[in-house]
Write a protein that holds these residues in place. Sequence first.
Motif, PDB file in Angstrom:
ATOM      1  N   LEU A   1      39.012 -23.547   7.840  1.00 39.76           N
ATOM      2  CA  LEU A   1      40.376 -23.983   8.155  1.00 39.76           C
ATOM      3  C   LEU A   1      40.840 -25.028   7.140  1.00 39.76           C
ATOM      4  CD1 LEU A   1      42.878 -24.121   9.937  1.00 39.76           C
ATOM      5  CD2 LEU A   1      41.660 -25.770  11.383  1.00 39.76           C
ATOM      6  N   ILE A   2      39.962 -25.954   6.799  1.00 38.83           N
ATOM      7  CA  ILE A   2      40.300 -26.993   5.824  1.00 38.83           C
ATOM      8  C   ILE A   2      40.634 -26.382   4.469  1.00 38.83           C
ATOM      9  CG2 ILE A   2      39.306 -28.877   4.447  1.00 38.83           C
ATOM     10  CD1 ILE A   2      37.778 -29.739   6.973  1.00 38.83           C
ATOM     11  N   MET A   3      39.787 -25.475   4.010  1.00 33.38           N
ATOM     12  CA  MET A   3      39.974 -24.896   2.681  1.00 33.38           C
ATOM     13  C   MET A   3      41.181 -23.966   2.627  1.00 33.38           C
ATOM     14  SD  MET A   3      37.922 -26.209   0.625  1.00 33.38           S
ATOM     15  CE  MET A   3      36.320 -26.984   0.379  1.00 33.38           C
ATOM     16  N   TYR A   4      41.329 -23.120   3.622  1.00 30.04           N
ATOM     17  CA  TYR A   4      42.437 -22.157   3.599  1.00 30.04           C
ATOM     18  C   TYR A   4      43.777 -22.876   3.740  1.00 30.04           C
ATOM     19  CZ  TYR A   4      44.815 -17.703   4.230  1.00 30.04           C
ATOM     20  OH  TYR A   4      45.632 -16.617   4.061  1.00 30.04           O
ATOM     21  N   SER A   5      43.831 -23.869   4.617  1.00 29.18           N
ATOM     22  CA  SER A   5      45.077 -24.621   4.769  1.00 29.18           C
ATOM     23  C   SER A   5      45.356 -25.458   3.521  1.00 29.18           C
ATOM     24  CB  SER A   5      45.029 -25.512   6.011  1.00 29.18           C
ATOM     25  OG  SER A   5      43.968 -26.439   5.939  1.00 29.18           O
ATOM     26  N   GLY A   6      44.294 -25.797   2.787  1.00 22.58           N
ATOM     27  CA  GLY A   6      44.483 -26.519   1.541  1.00 22.58           C
ATOM     28  C   GLY A   6      45.237 -25.680   0.520  1.00 22.58           C
ATOM     29  N   GLU A   7      44.907 -24.379   0.449  1.00 22.37           N
ATOM     30  CA  GLU A   7      45.623 -23.482  -0.457  1.00 22.37           C
ATOM     31  C   GLU A   7      47.101 -23.412  -0.067  1.00 22.37           C
ATOM     32  OE1 GLU A   7      44.404 -22.138  -3.048  1.00 22.37           O
ATOM     33  OE2 GLU A   7      42.230 -22.147  -2.776  1.00 22.37           O
ATOM     34  N   SER A   8      47.356 -23.314   1.226  1.00 23.93           N
ATOM     35  CA  SER A   8      48.748 -23.254   1.695  1.00 23.93           C
ATOM     36  C   SER A   8      49.481 -24.557   1.407  1.00 23.93           C
ATOM     37  CB  SER A   8      48.772 -22.960   3.201  1.00 23.93           C
ATOM     38  OG  SER A   8      48.168 -21.714   3.486  1.00 23.93           O
TER      39      SER A   8
END
Length: 208
Positions: free
Chosen positions: A167-174
């Motif tokens: 969740l941290i990494m994917y939301s970071g891309e967004s």
Amino acid sequence: MTDNVKKMRRAPTQKRSRERVDTILKVVCELISTHGSDAIRMGEVAEKAGVSIGSLYQYFPDKASIIHALADRYNAESVHCIEEALAEVSSADALLAAFDKLIDTYYELFLAEPVICDIWTGTQADKTLRDMEMEVSRANAGLLAKAILRVRGNDGDFKTIVARCLLIMYSGESTMRLAIAVPRSEGREIVASYKRMVGRELAEMARI
């Protein structure tokens, strides 16, 4: 190269072929920087790269495959960068400092590299790029989870921690896509807000 990348028709094996592919990708980067990926035409790529259109198609079946190859290279650099930054982390404070620095580095990279911005701005419209984003987010989540477990002395459920890290990494891309789409002052505040939220989550996970 990730499994989801639309493969080149002919993978370069000889030095000359690898150099030719590198030249093609460099030309595409220059064209994206100047005109954006939507304006790229295969004929122009071949002309500027000094190869015949037939030679270009031997390596890349279409424009999308070139974009995917570029994205794959950036993804590989991303994973390597995160792996290197987290490799020596052994305390909660070091983890938070390392991740905070990584976010700043990524934001500055996105601002400085129009090619990255162009590619990831179009991610939602390209299923292959979406799949690639998920794949690299999972890889980076695994690296972050391992660092957290190392800080915790391997005390914790790995699958649960990985899910939270994903969740941290994917939301970071967004977050990065949003931050580069708005005025820079607003973008910096968006990145700062993301860091504060993630900092609380990481501090909680790193605490035994």
